[in-house]
Design a protein around this motif. Structure first.
Motif, mmCIF file in Angstrom:
data_model
loop_
_atom_site.group_PDB
_atom_site.id
_atom_site.type_symbol
_atom_site.label_atom_id
_atom_site.label_comp_id
_atom_site.label_asym_id
_atom_site.label_seq_id
_atom_site.Cartn_x
_atom_site.Cartn_y
_atom_site.Cartn_z
ATOM 1 N N GLU A 41 -1.654 -37.723 -18.115
ATOM 2 C CA GLU A 41 -2.784 -37.984 -17.221
ATOM 3 C C GLU A 41 -3.732 -36.800 -17.239
ATOM 4 N N ILE A 42 -5.019 -37.080 -16.969
ATOM 5 C CA ILE A 42 -6.013 -36.032 -16.749
ATOM 6 C C ILE A 42 -6.716 -36.339 -15.437
ATOM 7 N N ALA A 43 -6.673 -35.409 -14.508
ATOM 8 C CA ALA A 43 -7.355 -35.577 -13.225
ATOM 9 C C ALA A 43 -8.835 -35.252 -13.380
ATOM 10 N N SER A 44 -9.654 -35.765 -12.486
ATOM 11 C CA SER A 44 -11.085 -35.451 -12.501
ATOM 12 C C SER A 44 -11.280 -33.946 -12.381
ATOM 13 N N GLY A 45 -12.099 -33.392 -13.268
ATOM 14 C CA GLY A 45 -12.382 -31.970 -13.257
ATOM 15 C C GLY A 45 -11.352 -31.116 -13.959
ATOM 16 N N ALA A 46 -10.271 -31.715 -14.469
ATOM 17 C CA ALA A 46 -9.220 -30.968 -15.179
ATOM 18 C C ALA A 46 -9.380 -31.178 -16.685
ATOM 19 N N SER A 47 -8.733 -30.310 -17.458
ATOM 20 C CA SER A 47 -8.800 -30.419 -18.908
ATOM 21 C C SER A 47 -7.408 -30.281 -19.505
ATOM 22 N N LEU A 48 -7.158 -31.066 -20.552
ATOM 23 C CA LEU A 48 -5.856 -31.106 -21.211
ATOM 24 C C LEU A 48 -6.026 -30.795 -22.682
ATOM 25 N N GLY A 49 -5.141 -29.947 -23.212
ATOM 26 C CA GLY A 49 -5.153 -29.632 -24.628
ATOM 27 C C GLY A 49 -3.990 -30.289 -25.346
ATOM 28 N N ILE A 50 -4.251 -30.785 -26.543
ATOM 29 C CA ILE A 50 -3.215 -31.354 -27.409
ATOM 30 C C ILE A 50 -3.174 -30.502 -28.670
ATOM 31 N N VAL A 51 -2.034 -29.866 -28.941
ATOM 32 C CA VAL A 51 -1.928 -28.991 -30.107
ATOM 33 C C VAL A 51 -0.808 -29.481 -31.016
ATOM 34 N N GLY A 52 -0.916 -29.102 -32.275
ATOM 35 C CA GLY A 52 0.081 -29.477 -33.270
ATOM 36 C C GLY A 52 -0.496 -29.287 -34.655
ATOM 37 N N GLU A 53 0.363 -29.255 -35.646
ATOM 38 C CA GLU A 53 -0.101 -29.055 -37.013
ATOM 39 C C GLU A 53 -0.739 -30.334 -37.550
ATOM 40 N N SER A 54 -1.354 -30.247 -38.712
ATOM 41 C CA SER A 54 -1.954 -31.422 -39.344
ATOM 42 C C SER A 54 -0.889 -32.489 -39.558
ATOM 43 N N GLY A 55 -1.245 -33.745 -39.258
ATOM 44 C CA GLY A 55 -0.310 -34.847 -39.411
ATOM 45 C C GLY A 55 0.559 -35.095 -38.200
ATOM 46 N N SER A 56 0.321 -34.354 -37.106
ATOM 47 C CA SER A 56 1.150 -34.541 -35.908
ATOM 48 C C SER A 56 0.699 -35.715 -35.050
ATOM 49 N N GLY A 57 -0.466 -36.305 -35.366
ATOM 50 C CA GLY A 57 -0.948 -37.458 -34.606
ATOM 51 C C GLY A 57 -2.121 -37.159 -33.697
ATOM 52 N N LYS A 58 -2.679 -35.951 -33.762
ATOM 53 C CA LYS A 58 -3.747 -35.544 -32.839
ATOM 54 C C LYS A 58 -4.995 -36.408 -32.987
ATOM 55 N N SER A 59 -5.465 -36.586 -34.220
ATOM 56 C CA SER A 59 -6.697 -37.354 -34.429
ATOM 57 C C SER A 59 -6.495 -38.834 -34.136
ATOM 58 N N THR A 60 -5.300 -39.358 -34.421
ATOM 59 C CA THR A 60 -4.990 -40.739 -34.047
ATOM 60 C C THR A 60 -5.076 -40.909 -32.540
ATOM 61 N N LEU A 61 -4.575 -39.929 -31.804
ATOM 62 C CA LEU A 61 -4.659 -39.969 -30.349
ATOM 63 C C LEU A 61 -6.114 -39.998 -29.893
ATOM 64 N N ALA A 62 -6.968 -39.149 -30.475
ATOM 65 C CA ALA A 62 -8.379 -39.108 -30.085
ATOM 66 C C ALA A 62 -9.040 -40.460 -30.323
ATOM 67 N N ARG A 63 -8.803 -41.057 -31.494
ATOM 68 C CA ARG A 63 -9.427 -42.355 -31.807
ATOM 69 C C ARG A 63 -8.916 -43.450 -30.882
ATOM 70 N N THR A 64 -7.645 -43.403 -30.530
ATOM 71 C CA THR A 64 -7.081 -44.443 -29.673
ATOM 72 C C THR A 64 -7.577 -44.296 -28.242
ATOM 73 N N VAL A 65 -7.676 -43.075 -27.750
ATOM 74 C CA VAL A 65 -8.207 -42.842 -26.409
ATOM 75 C C VAL A 65 -9.654 -43.314 -26.313
ATOM 76 N N MET A 66 -10.418 -43.126 -27.390
ATOM 77 C CA MET A 66 -11.818 -43.558 -27.406
ATOM 78 C C MET A 66 -11.973 -45.050 -27.700
ATOM 79 N N ALA A 67 -10.857 -45.771 -27.844
ATOM 80 C CA ALA A 67 -10.864 -47.205 -28.162
ATOM 81 C C ALA A 67 -11.551 -47.481 -29.491
ATOM 82 N N LEU A 68 -11.445 -46.538 -30.428
ATOM 83 C CA LEU A 68 -11.920 -46.745 -31.789
ATOM 84 C C LEU A 68 -10.809 -47.309 -32.664
ATOM 85 N N GLN A 69 -9.604 -47.294 -32.145
ATOM 86 C CA GLN A 69 -8.432 -47.797 -32.863
ATOM 87 C C GLN A 69 -7.485 -48.416 -31.835
#
Length: 264
Positions: A41-69
């Motif tokens: 979860e992310i509360a209003s006014g808060a910020s969350l970081g997602i870290v990991g090496e290449s291939g860990s799923g970070k960009s897939t997460l971004a696209r899915t959160v944005m409803a691009l996938q």
């Protein structure tokens, strides 16, 4: 997961996979799992970081959160609305509250368009704006990222890398969103320019009440901007907590490896 009304974004049991190329035409294609049962979860006014090496799923997460996938399972709720259940018109409206800034500041800007056209693009399809109101929105967004209004008619190639990333941020701000998703927002920039952009993002969060979802392999970026961090490995969260706790006292062996590889 909680039902706290202050929750801006809620991700529930999110799973995504991709089909692999067929090795033999008579056999079904295999699949690779990019995200596995991920929740946060992310509360209003808060910020969350997602870290990991290449291939860990970070960009897939971004696209899915944005409803691009679309996910295989799970939900992405923005202010209580499941983005993947909205029709096209409702999704366009919901995206006023959520924008994205990509890794490559030049590749995400149309070289044929002026800066004014690029920044105005997210609100051009919305009705109810006069020409004067559009101009004012663009002006406010450019001023928020310390760019000159006099440069509105220039093209992206006339700006430095740091300025182009500021333009991309201005485009995200023009809808007055609540959440900005950033996929490696400063990795394409020189180190000195990275610091300028990170300080700008910090100021915008403070003065405009923005929330960020920062996708990055750079632990220092997340440490600078985020109050909470998730460590992602092979699509799964292996550790979570404050940056001080996760980076200062990592518990999982994978996190320890990431921290050990961080330049001092």
């Amino acid at each position: 997961m909680s039902t706290d009304p202050s929750t801006l974004l809620r991700v529930e049991a999110l799973s995504c996979s991709y089909a692999l190329p067929r090795r033999l035409p008579w056999r079904p294609a295999g699949r690779v799992q990019a995200l596995r049962d991920m929740s946060f979860e992310i509360a209003s006014g808060a910020s969350l970081g997602i870290v990991g090496e290449s291939g860990s799923g970070k960009s897939t997460l971004a696209r899915t959160v944005m409803a691009l996938q679309a996910p295989d399972a799970g939900r992405v709720l923005l202010k209580g609305r499941d983005l993947h259940q909205l029709d096209a018109a409702a999704l366009r409206k919901a995206r006023s509250d959520m924008q994205m800034v990509f890794q490559d500041p030049y590749g995400s800007l149309d070289p044929r368009m002026s800066i004014a056209e690029i920044v105005a693009e997210p609100i051009l399809t919305r009705s109810g704006f006069t020409k004067a109101e559009l101009h004012q929105r663009v002006r406010e967004a450019l001023e928020a990222v310390s760019l000159r209004v006099a440069d509105m008619k220039r093209r992206p190639h006339e700006f430095s890398g740091g300025q182009r990333q500021r333009i991309a941020i201005a485009r995200a701000l023009v809808t007055r969103p609540r959440l900005i998703v950033m996929d490696e927002p400063v990795s394409a920039l020189d180190v000195s320019v990275q610091a300028q952009v990170l300080n700008l993002l910090q100021e915008l969060a403070k003065w405009q009440g923005l929330s960020y979802l920062i996708i990055s392999h750079d632990l220092a970026v997340v440490d600078h901007l985020c109050g909470e961090v998730l460590v992602l490995r092979e699509g799964q969260v292996v550790e979570r907590g404050t940056p001080d706790a996760v980076f200062g006292r990592p518990q999982h062996a994978y996190t320890q490896e990431l921290v050990a590889a961080l330049p001092r």
